[in-house]
Design an enzyme around this catalytic site. Sequence first.
Site, PDB file in Angstrom:
ATOM      1  N   MET A 101      44.544  39.301  31.728  1.00  0.00           N
ATOM      2  CA  MET A 101      45.876  38.856  32.116  1.00  0.00           C
ATOM      3  C   MET A 101      46.067  37.401  31.715  1.00  0.00           C
ATOM      4  O   MET A 101      45.299  36.536  32.145  1.00  0.00           O
ATOM      5  CB  MET A 101      46.068  38.988  33.629  1.00  0.00           C
ATOM      6  CG  MET A 101      45.988  40.412  34.145  1.00  0.00           C
ATOM      7  SD  MET A 101      46.214  40.486  35.939  1.00  0.00           S
ATOM      8  CE  MET A 101      44.629  39.842  36.502  1.00  0.00           C
ATOM      9  N   GLY A 189      45.954  33.454  35.631  1.00  0.00           N
ATOM     10  CA  GLY A 189      45.123  33.861  34.502  1.00  0.00           C
ATOM     11  C   GLY A 189      43.794  34.441  34.918  1.00  0.00           C
ATOM     12  O   GLY A 189      43.016  33.800  35.617  1.00  0.00           O
ATOM     13  N   SER A 190      43.480  35.670  34.524  1.00  0.00           N
ATOM     14  CA  SER A 190      42.277  36.325  35.018  1.00  0.00           C
ATOM     15  C   SER A 190      42.062  37.665  34.328  1.00  0.00           C
ATOM     16  O   SER A 190      42.632  37.935  33.279  1.00  0.00           O
ATOM     17  CB  SER A 190      42.389  36.505  36.532  1.00  0.00           C
ATOM     18  OG  SER A 190      43.697  36.942  36.871  1.00  0.00           O
ATOM     19  N   ARG A 191      41.248  38.531  34.973  1.00  0.00           N
ATOM     20  CA  ARG A 191      40.897  39.808  34.362  1.00  0.00           C
ATOM     21  C   ARG A 191      40.557  40.841  35.421  1.00  0.00           C
ATOM     22  O   ARG A 191      40.092  40.515  36.507  1.00  0.00           O
ATOM     23  CB  ARG A 191      39.701  39.576  33.448  1.00  0.00           C
ATOM     24  CG  ARG A 191      39.175  40.816  32.764  1.00  0.00           C
ATOM     25  CD  ARG A 191      38.101  40.416  31.782  1.00  0.00           C
ATOM     26  NE  ARG A 191      36.873  41.145  31.944  1.00  0.00           N
ATOM     27  CZ  ARG A 191      35.710  40.788  31.413  1.00  0.00           C
ATOM     28  NH1 ARG A 191      35.620  39.682  30.705  1.00  0.00           N
ATOM     29  NH2 ARG A 191      34.639  41.511  31.587  1.00  0.00           N
TER      30      ARG A 191
END
Length: 227
Positions: A101, A189-191
Amino acid sequence: MSVSMLSTFVKPMHPEGRRFVAIAAAITAVLFFLWAPLGWIGLGLTIWVYYFFRDPVRVVPTRPGIMVSPADGIVSLLEPAIPPAELGLGEDPLLRISVFMSVFNCHVNRLPAEGRIEKVVYTPGKFLNASLDKASADNERNGLAVVLPDGRRYGVVQIAGLVARRILCWSEAGQELGRGDRFGLIRFGSRLDIYLPEGVTPLVRIGQTMVAGETVIADLASATKED
């Protein structure tokens, strides 16, 4: 502007974002007072903060036996990997789908498939770029082990990224959730990693764009069909 056009640009905002928008708006007001050009920059940032915390309505597919993406973004990794030990999913590799993301994606996370939350485990760690493979093991993360109605289990892991500094999960062990239900959010912001049940075939490819709660990522019946 018609209602349909308005809804294209104006999305519901998750309550988590209200204070951030309020802070950004207050700073913007000060910037306008100091110097108008700075105020316009602040206004743009305020709109971005609102947009980051958007929580649009999603149309979750109703076809039995499918899994949907838990996050907006793109598929960055698609490979066998050993699940985090804390989830108790075994020591053998399972097919892992990683959805990255960016700061422009919606960051509300949704459950891939209906089931009972068996455990929720938070693990502190680093803040490496979430697109890197080693982020799965090294970064701060929050994992959920989910038991499907047929007894099989899968995992979904929220992973903090380079900019992310807060993982939120409002689901608890023992809770029953449906496919596409909201279970958490990661700020900035990440996953998300999804560990499919053994033998289940993915229906996505690397680089494919995901829509949380809508894009089908796997068919849980595929393992049965192959057997």
